[in-house]
Design an enzyme around this catalytic site. Structure first.
Site, PDB file in Angstrom:
ATOM      1  CB  SER A 184      -0.926   0.011   1.211  1.00 61.84           C
ATOM      2  OG  SER A 184      -0.187  -0.029   2.422  1.00 61.84           O
ATOM      3  CG  ASP A 425      -2.719   5.399   8.404  1.00 60.75           C
ATOM      4  OD1 ASP A 425      -1.537   5.067   8.596  1.00 60.75           O
ATOM      5  OD2 ASP A 425      -3.306   5.213   7.327  1.00 60.75           O
ATOM      6  CG  HIS A 428      -1.045   4.227   4.581  1.00 55.30           C
ATOM      7  ND1 HIS A 428      -1.699   3.503   5.562  1.00 55.30           N
ATOM      8  CD2 HIS A 428      -0.733   3.340   3.608  1.00 55.30           C
ATOM      9  CE1 HIS A 428      -1.794   2.243   5.197  1.00 55.30           C
ATOM     10  NE2 HIS A 428      -1.204   2.107   4.017  1.00 55.30           N
TER      11      HIS A 428
END
Length: 446
Positions: A184, A425, A428
């Site tokens: 990702s 998060d 990312h």
């Protein structure tokens, strides 16, 4: 080769344990990396778990596990598991000599420098102007109001990065396939590249393929594509479905990249990465010639070395550097523990608004033993592979993560809502942001 920084910040062993536990929990709950667009009337709740998620998982009616299938999938299981016996594949990679080094030597180390605030030249595009933006990375759309993370420019020591130019990049790509291969984080870099490039292509001359393991952005007038292929462990694994890969165990074929290579082998420029998925704990190995479904078990560092060697064998035997350019992107760091850059605090990347200004800072989000494994493997391929060493420059950017400002998929409890750091998060990166600089480095390296 650009070596890794050796400066480390030290913290108690107990903190390291909890760091690994939290990261393992995040990776265990990862579901899909492939979806870019969601229907406007699709109501999808949010979650504190699925930090590596982009769409809700599809439900399969096939609940019966199977043993040692010809090709691994998420229903593959091990008949039994035993300790790793030290098997390795003696193939092309192991026969390469270290003297096989070459390639263009850069007069300046582009990966060593500092971040400079520049709200005149940056960001390089507007989040809302990119129709291919992922809701996982669209931090402003999801409520982030401190937008300074968009305005930092990477400044190498003693030289300058060539200014990004979308038209010039398309000329470099004319008639070519540029493919990002990995997890990702590599997908985030691909979305960044698409957003950087799409604005100079007329709407009726560009297209995006439906979401799949291989997703393709096409620019007709340049006869060029910018693609992403989901292969988080590089070798064949039971996590190769871009939607359904929420699994208790990771099972890999440590000696086989053939399934994935059939997708990436015709690309002209390849950008590989792998890292986070090896930090979940032990990995199960199911060798290609194993017919009884018996797996071996190995720790993550040992397993990533086997996978990297299988990948390296493909590079060594199949890549002609005069015809194909191959890049390997180093680790993208996490920022899970604020005590590492601000002692005596107990937070993470939540509410961080500025980069770390300590040159050479190194946190636990970048694992040196794993990096050394990658270094050792890639070092033999220097005539065929170039390194994009994004780790140190990204280490400074504790402010660049989505934190709570992204789309999640399940409802949060009142207890979770009262503690935003618990579902932040910190893996990312917001866009526009840090991955744009990774692509500027790629632009300067082509």
């Amino acid at each position: 080769m650009q070596r890794w920084s050796r400066r480390r910040t030290h913290f108690p062993l107990l903190a390291l344990f909890f760091s690994v536990f939290i990261l393992a929990s995040i990776l265990y709950n990862e579901r899909n990396i492939g979806q870019i667009h969601e229907s406007k009337d699709q109501q999808v709740p949010i979650t504190h778990k699925n930090f590596l998620t982009s769409v809700p998982p599809k439900v399969s009616t096939n609940n019966e596990p199977k043993l040692a299938a010809a090709s691994l999938d998420r229903f593959t299981t091990c008949a039994s598991t035993q300790q790793y016996h030290g098997r390795r594949t003696e193939t092309v990679y192991h026969k390469l000599e270290f003297s096989q080094r070459g390639g263009k030597q850069q007069s300046c180390d582009l990966f060593s420098g500092k971040w400079v605030f520049d709200n005149t030249s940056y960001p390089l595009y507007d989040e809302s102007d990119c129709p291919y933006m992922s809701d996982q990375l669209a931090c402003r759309k999801h409520g982030r109001t401190d937008l300074g993370y968009q305005n930092w420019r990477w400044q190498p020591h003693n030289c300058n990065l060539k200014r990004w130019n979308a038209t010039e990049m398309w000329e470099k790509l004319r008639g070519k396939r540029l493919m990002f291969v990995g997890d990702s984080l590599n997908r985030g870099q691909w979305i960044s590249m698409v957003c950087l490039l799409q604005s100079v292509i007329p709407v009726d001359k560009r297209s995006m393929s439906p979401n799949a393991p291989l997703t393709i952005f096409r620019a007709e007038e340049y006869n060029a594509t910018v693609e992403f292929y989901w292969a988080p462990l590089l070798v064949e694994s039971n996590s190769d479905d871009p939607v359904n890969h929420r699994l208790n165990d990771r099972i890999i074929r440590p000696d086989s990249v053939l399934k994935h290579a059939s997708q990436w082998e015709k690309a002209d420029i390849l950008i590989f990465n792998t890292y986070l998925w090896w930090r979940q704990g032990p990995v199960k190995l199911l060798w290609s010639n194993e017919k009884s479904g018996i797996c071996e078990e190995l720790d993550g560092i040992g397993a990533v070395e086997l996978a990297m060697e299988a990948w390296a064998d493909w590079v060594a035997s199949k890549v002609n550097p005069l015809k194909k350019k191959v890049f390997f992107v180093t680790m993208s760091p996490t920022h899970l523990w604020s005590r590492e850059w601000e002692p005596n605090t107990e937070g993470n990347c939540y509410q961080e608004k500025n980069p770390i200004d300590m040159e050479g800072y190194w946190g636990s989000g970048s694992d040196l033993p794993t990096m050394r494994v990658v270094d050792k493997v890639v070092d033999r391929l220097r005539s065929k592979v170039s390194i994009l060493n994004i780790t140190q420059l990204s280490e400074y950017r504790k402010d660049g993560h989505p934190s709570i400002y992204r789309k999640f998929w399940e409802s949060l409890s009142p207890q979770q809502l009262s503690n935003p750091a618990s579902y932040s998060d910190c893996i990312h990166w917001c866009l526009p942001g840090v991955p744009d600089v990774w692509n500027e480095l790629l632009f300067n390296s082509l």
